[in-house]
Design a protein around this motif. Structure first.
Motif, PDB file in Angstrom:
ATOM      1  N   LEU A 122      19.555  16.281   7.550  1.00 40.52           N
ATOM      2  CA  LEU A 122      20.304  15.533   8.534  1.00 40.52           C
ATOM      3  C   LEU A 122      21.759  16.136   8.672  1.00 40.52           C
ATOM      4  CD1 LEU A 122      19.449  11.918   7.202  1.00 40.52           C
ATOM      5  CD2 LEU A 122      18.871  12.983   9.452  1.00 40.52           C
ATOM      6  N   THR A 123      22.269  16.985   7.577  1.00 34.91           N
ATOM      7  CA  THR A 123      23.655  17.652   7.452  1.00 34.91           C
ATOM      8  C   THR A 123      23.487  18.747   8.167  1.00 34.91           C
ATOM      9  OG1 THR A 123      24.072  16.649   5.387  1.00 34.91           O
ATOM     10  CG2 THR A 123      25.451  18.936   6.074  1.00 34.91           C
ATOM     11  N   ALA A 124      22.572  19.511   8.255  1.00 30.94           N
ATOM     12  CA  ALA A 124      22.576  20.982   8.965  1.00 30.94           C
ATOM     13  C   ALA A 124      21.129  21.289   9.637  1.00 30.94           C
ATOM     14  CB  ALA A 124      23.192  22.176   8.088  1.00 30.94           C
ATOM     15  N   PRO A 125      20.711  20.827  10.526  1.00 31.57           N
ATOM     16  CA  PRO A 125      19.303  20.910  10.957  1.00 31.57           C
ATOM     17  C   PRO A 125      18.995  22.224  11.446  1.00 31.57           C
ATOM     18  CG  PRO A 125      20.413  19.519  12.394  1.00 31.57           C
ATOM     19  CD  PRO A 125      21.266  19.550  11.328  1.00 31.57           C
ATOM     20  N   GLU A 126      20.058  22.866  11.870  1.00 31.38           N
ATOM     21  CA  GLU A 126      19.833  24.241  12.444  1.00 31.38           C
ATOM     22  C   GLU A 126      19.288  25.356  11.224  1.00 31.38           C
ATOM     23  OE1 GLU A 126      24.084  24.143  10.945  1.00 31.38           O
ATOM     24  OE2 GLU A 126      22.576  22.805  12.205  1.00 31.38           O
ATOM     25  N   ARG A 127      19.575  24.759   9.906  1.00 30.97           N
ATOM     26  CA  ARG A 127      18.974  25.661   8.828  1.00 30.97           C
ATOM     27  C   ARG A 127      17.904  25.330   8.176  1.00 30.97           C
ATOM     28  NH1 ARG A 127      24.120  27.118   4.889  1.00 30.97           N
ATOM     29  NH2 ARG A 127      22.567  28.787   4.483  1.00 30.97           N
ATOM     30  N   VAL A 128      17.364  24.450   8.777  1.00 31.94           N
ATOM     31  CA  VAL A 128      15.980  23.777   8.093  1.00 31.94           C
ATOM     32  C   VAL A 128      14.915  24.297   9.182  1.00 31.94           C
ATOM     33  CG1 VAL A 128      14.675  21.863   7.390  1.00 31.94           C
ATOM     34  CG2 VAL A 128      17.260  21.762   6.759  1.00 31.94           C
ATOM     35  N   ARG A 129      13.949  25.428   8.822  1.00 29.57           N
ATOM     36  CA  ARG A 129      12.775  25.661   9.545  1.00 29.57           C
ATOM     37  C   ARG A 129      11.860  24.678   9.445  1.00 29.57           C
ATOM     38  NH1 ARG A 129       9.128  30.978   8.366  1.00 29.57           N
ATOM     39  NH2 ARG A 129       8.013  30.761  10.512  1.00 29.57           N
ATOM     40  N   ALA A 130      11.445  23.859   8.403  1.00 29.93           N
ATOM     41  CA  ALA A 130      10.524  23.024   8.289  1.00 29.93           C
ATOM     42  C   ALA A 130      10.987  22.405   6.953  1.00 29.93           C
ATOM     43  CB  ALA A 130       9.091  23.548   8.163  1.00 29.93           C
ATOM     44  N   LEU A 131      10.161  21.066   6.828  1.00 35.53           N
ATOM     45  CA  LEU A 131      10.543  20.064   5.465  1.00 35.53           C
ATOM     46  C   LEU A 131       9.018  19.645   5.053  1.00 35.53           C
ATOM     47  CD1 LEU A 131      12.741  18.507   4.146  1.00 35.53           C
ATOM     48  CD2 LEU A 131      12.291  16.997   6.162  1.00 35.53           C
ATOM     49  N   VAL A 132       9.119  19.874   3.737  1.00 31.80           N
ATOM     50  CA  VAL A 132       7.921  19.205   2.819  1.00 31.80           C
ATOM     51  C   VAL A 132       8.479  18.455   1.898  1.00 31.80           C
ATOM     52  CG1 VAL A 132       6.046  19.773   1.301  1.00 31.80           C
ATOM     53  CG2 VAL A 132       6.842  21.925   3.007  1.00 31.80           C
ATOM     54  N   LEU A 133       7.783  17.065   2.011  1.00 34.23           N
ATOM     55  CA  LEU A 133       8.321  15.974   1.126  1.00 34.23           C
ATOM     56  C   LEU A 133       7.243  15.689   0.324  1.00 34.23           C
ATOM     57  CD1 LEU A 133      10.087  13.958   3.860  1.00 34.23           C
ATOM     58  CD2 LEU A 133      11.376  15.560   2.184  1.00 34.23           C
ATOM     59  N   MET A 134       7.322  15.937  -1.041  1.00 37.01           N
ATOM     60  CA  MET A 134       6.285  15.469  -1.799  1.00 37.01           C
ATOM     61  C   MET A 134       6.597  14.372  -2.797  1.00 37.01           C
ATOM     62  SD  MET A 134       5.612  19.292  -3.343  1.00 37.01           S
ATOM     63  CE  MET A 134       5.508  20.709  -2.579  1.00 37.01           C
ATOM     64  N   ASP A 135       5.766  13.218  -2.559  1.00 40.48           N
ATOM     65  CA  ASP A 135       6.060  11.816  -3.456  1.00 40.48           C
ATOM     66  C   ASP A 135       7.478  11.476  -3.405  1.00 40.48           C
ATOM     67  OD1 ASP A 135       3.464  11.293  -4.633  1.00 40.48           O
ATOM     68  OD2 ASP A 135       3.518  13.384  -4.758  1.00 40.48           O
TER      69      ASP A 135
END
Length: 280
Positions: A122-135
């Motif tokens: 949310l702070t810097a979406p341009e720096r995040v290629r993809a997101l993995v959320l585990m539990d």
């Protein structure tokens, strides 16, 4: 400066190219950098450390540059005594990436590692290629669970980590039947309770619920969640995965809260397939 288990041994992952520290935001962050290729950074859960991703790094480092770190108050990281939030931890993550000269990466976070990874996105979406959320989850702690956790922590502080308490904590954080649970329980017995209270306060007093902002996260997202997670129920993951614009949910059958450790045979293929899809 304090560390949680600063004498812990480094994990025996082949191809680790560096095991240094990074001076970031007044902290001395411990990290490991292994493999080659596009970068993915792993952020661990509460009372855990970078070694909880041993199985993922072993599976991925042939094709991915795998970075994992010890967050404030955990592992080998040397942490200031000041109170902090997961927004601060998100800033730590970006500070570590800056230290490594990485502009953009896949963020993979387990439980509280997911809390900070969501805030980083949310702070810097341009720096995040993809997101993995585990539990993990975007919301705040259930007040009834907080009351029970408070009792556990008070008991831990008063009489130490007894065998009974160690079993309760393992049931919540890891799940049943994991062969390496005794090693984690010994780590918990060795913790400094002042630092535990510092990190626990951050955990249970999360200052906001980011659920209303999920629509802002357009990066491809993989939600991985144990069917038997005792800390964050599967129904929570099902709900927030449906609210993310570009997410898929993988249910780890029989998995508890640390399903990436206990059920790596299910998690790793899903993770490899997801990461492969980013290059297709």
């Amino acid at each position: 400066m304090t560390g949680v288990w600063s004498a812990a041994a480094a994990s025996p992952i082949e191809g680790v190219t560096a095991m240094p520290y990074a001076e970031v935001n007044g902290q001395r962050l411990y990290y490991e950098d292994s493999g080659s290729g596009d970068p993915i950074i792993f952020s661990h859960g509460f009372l855990m450390d970078h070694t909880m991703f041993d199985a993922q790094v072993a599976a991925l480092s042939g094709n991915w540059r795998c970075i994992r770190w010890d967050e404030r108050g955990h592992g080998r990281t040397e942490t200031s005594s000041a109170a902090f939030t997961y927004w601060d931890s998100a800033a730590d993550l970006f500070g570590l990436l800056d230290h490594l000269g990485i502009e953009r990466a896949v963020l993979a976070g387990m439980s509280q590692g997911g809390f900070l990874s969501l805030r980083a996105t949310l702070t810097a979406p341009e720096r995040v290629r993809a997101l993995v959320l585990m539990d993990s989850q975007p919301g705040v702690e259930d007040p009834e669970k907080v009351a029970a956790y408070n009792q556990l922590l008070d008991g831990w502080t008063a009489v130490g980590m007894t065998d009974q308490l160690a079993e309760i904590v393992a049931a919540i954080i890891i799940g049943p039947g994991f062969a390496d649970t005794p090693a984690w329980q010994q780590k918990w017995r060795d913790l400094d309770t002042t630092t535990v209270r510092q990190t626990y306060t951050t955990l249970v007093s999360r200052e906001n619920d980011v659920t209303p902002r999920l629509a802002e996260i357009t990066a491809p997202t993989l939600v991985v969640h144990g069917s038997n997670d005792a800390s964050i129920e599967l129904s929570i993951a099902q709900k927030y995965a449906a609210e993310l614009p570009n997410a898929e949910l993988v249910v780890v059958e029989g998995g508890g809260h640390s399903s990436n450790m206990t059920h790596a045979d299910q998690v790793n293929p899903a993770l490899e397939q997801f990461l492969g899809s980013l290059n297709s």
